[in-house]
Design a protein around this motif. Sequence first.
Motif, PDB file in Angstrom:
ATOM      1  N   ARG A   1      50.337  68.810  57.620  1.00 47.08           N
ATOM      2  CA  ARG A   1      49.216  69.637  57.181  1.00 47.08           C
ATOM      3  C   ARG A   1      47.961  69.358  57.989  1.00 47.08           C
TER       4      ARG A   1
ATOM      5  N   ASP B   1      45.644  72.364  59.338  1.00 45.35           N
ATOM      6  CA  ASP B   1      44.276  72.507  58.832  1.00 45.35           C
ATOM      7  C   ASP B   1      43.250  72.344  59.941  1.00 45.35           C
TER       8      ASP B   1
ATOM      9  N   THR C   1      41.791  63.257  59.885  1.00 45.30           N
ATOM     10  CA  THR C   1      42.631  63.327  58.687  1.00 45.30           C
ATOM     11  C   THR C   1      43.516  62.096  58.574  1.00 45.30           C
TER      12      THR C   1
ATOM     13  N   HIS D   1      43.180  75.479  62.003  1.00 44.13           N
ATOM     14  CA  HIS D   1      42.503  76.550  61.260  1.00 44.13           C
ATOM     15  C   HIS D   1      40.991  76.361  61.288  1.00 44.13           C
ATOM     16  N   ARG D   2      40.521  75.149  61.066  1.00 44.38           N
ATOM     17  CA  ARG D   2      39.080  74.894  61.094  1.00 44.38           C
ATOM     18  C   ARG D   2      38.499  75.145  62.484  1.00 44.38           C
TER      19      ARG D   2
END
Length: 296
Positions: free
Chosen positions: A62, A66, A48, A69-70
């Motif tokens: 974030r 993220d 990212t 979560h992935r």
Amino acid sequence: RTQDDVEDIDEIPLGLSVLLFLLLVSGWWTRWVIINSLHVIVAGTVGTWWFTPLEASSFCSRAIRDSTHRTFTHAFGSICLGSLVMAVLEAIRSSLRRTERRSSGAGLILACLCQCLLSWIARLFQYFNRWAFIFVGLYGYSFVDAGKNVMTLFKSRGWTAIVNDTLIRRVAYLLNTGMGCLVGLLTGLVFTVLGLNDADSNYFFMGFVYGFILGILISSTLMSVVFSAVETVVVCFAEAPDDFERNHPKLCREMSSAWKEAWPNEFKSHSRFSNKLGTKNDDDDSISLGQASAFI
């Protein structure tokens, strides 16, 4: 106690042996799932930062949320699959070590050969896992597809010498040892101060051993994050150098200059600054940058 009595004690029922082996696999599986999950989280966060740096601008950005979560949703099946293979290999090696201690003669030689072969296979698969899970964290590939694509990428770029260079790990080993010695000395001094009234015990030595082990564990955990980040940068630099130059121009120039000095042949033939690294063949299996940005 006779030799027959010892052999009877060493014999374990088949059902209990299978249960113990499954428990051993479970323990190793848990360990590798934790290690590989952290590796995938770091890979996704660095990805990212590479493609969309505004989303990775702070510690609790974030990008970390993220990526976490992935890791525990889309990528968790791939992580469990790769970790299971490593767990089975480690459990077999542990069982062979027990068999090796009980064997003699030809059986001992065979057990040693099997142990050596399994150790080599385990190291090879662990090396394969490290790079495959980076593609899992970056692009959401399945475990098998990730391994195929990362190896294809490095072969097509001619970066075998770069990914095989283990200099950073040697530096990390020195840092781990230094951290262990430092924490060991401090813990030994604390133990000595607390145990001044007992002249019969060597509190400094006890404290040093405990502190050294604690320091090694802490430093190894921190350095594992560094390893994951460095390996992800290598993959991203081979896959998407244009994004790096656009989003981080200063770092791109510095890293390109340093890497060109370290690996001049690879950069002369395959670097983006020779107008070859940044181009892709039509039959290249690697994922497109548009797909990467969409996933991240």
